[in-house]
Design an enzyme around this catalytic site. Sequence first.
Site, short mmCIF file in Angstrom:
data_model
loop_
_atom_site.label_atom_id
_atom_site.label_comp_id
_atom_site.label_asym_id
_atom_site.label_seq_id
_atom_site.Cartn_x
_atom_site.Cartn_y
_atom_site.Cartn_z
N THR A 1 11.19 -2.48 4.57
CA THR A 1 11.40 -1.56 3.40
C THR A 1 11.73 -0.20 3.59
OG1 THR A 1 9.71 -2.83 2.21
CG2 THR A 1 10.07 -0.49 1.16
N THR B 1 6.57 -3.61 6.45
CA THR B 1 5.02 -3.62 6.26
C THR B 1 4.38 -4.89 6.26
OG1 THR B 1 5.03 -3.20 4.07
CG2 THR B 1 5.24 -1.44 5.21
#
EC number: 3.5.1.1
Length: 330
Positions: free
Chosen positions: A15, A95
Amino acid sequence: MTEKANIIVIGTGGTIAGQGKAAINTSAYLCSVLGIDEILRTIPHASALANLRAEQLLQTGSENFNNEHLLAIGRRVSRLLAQDDVDGVVITHGTDTIEETAYFLHLTLKSAKPVVVVGSMRPPSAMSSDAALNLYDAIAVAAHPSSRGIGTLVVANDEIHTARDVVKSNSVKLEAFRSPYGALGHVIEGQPRYYRRPWRAHTLDTPWSIDTLGALPKVDIVYAYGALAPDAVNAIASRARGLIYVGTGNGNVAEHLIEPLRDAARRGVHVVRASRTGNGIVLRNGAQPDDEYGWLTVEDQIPPKARILLTLALTQADDMQALQVAFERY
């Protein structure tokens, strides 16, 4: 004037390298499209913290990472840390599995130099993105002398976490990362402040070195639920050297699954009881007679990290006592 640290920033995607169509796209975006050089250009003031060099090692979401990816990251980081002109490494990472990669490095790198793994919950293109500040903070942590000798770290949302404890606990919130015993410290105005140190052994005090690891043994995870059938357990266990059984509560095992798991242990599969609660200790010989059944327990470790630890432990040991000691020490 204090000489600035030399920090290598490695890009792997995620991300933090993502981009949405509009600033309102905080959760819907393309992942892993920005290169590490592009990301670093968003925080030019980070050059005041350290002398930075960047390299792109991977470019994919961390949900795709397997054992080979972990080995590739670990080997590259180890080679960099061995260089006299490198003081620390920052790894930008998705993540989804950041805590698994970080824990793997925590157990296998043989250096006291800081290694910081960092990601973001929102892409750089989103309003209120955490990407720039998280990366800035990660560089600040890696460049600071107080970060030496405490293992691999994860920096997120102004907090510094030890790789052993940190867990992603929310799918979208900025405050997604937590450690059951609290963060090691915080980053305030570009300055790390530590309040505790990791207690469990890591890096230089473990028996595993990324420089000598070859192919890793297969360890799988099976998640308990009300309708889990023995056939599913048998199928998964048949292909593995180790099996993390994620039971209910204190690693409880339903009556109809006890015999399949015992059969797996008799065949030489190392069965480890864990808990799907996400927190707390699985007590040995508590919910189940582990000594009688030839099973292990994770102590307080979450299932994905228990898989990492068992995988490494099986590269050097195969007896139940030595494997159980690994869960109690690391």
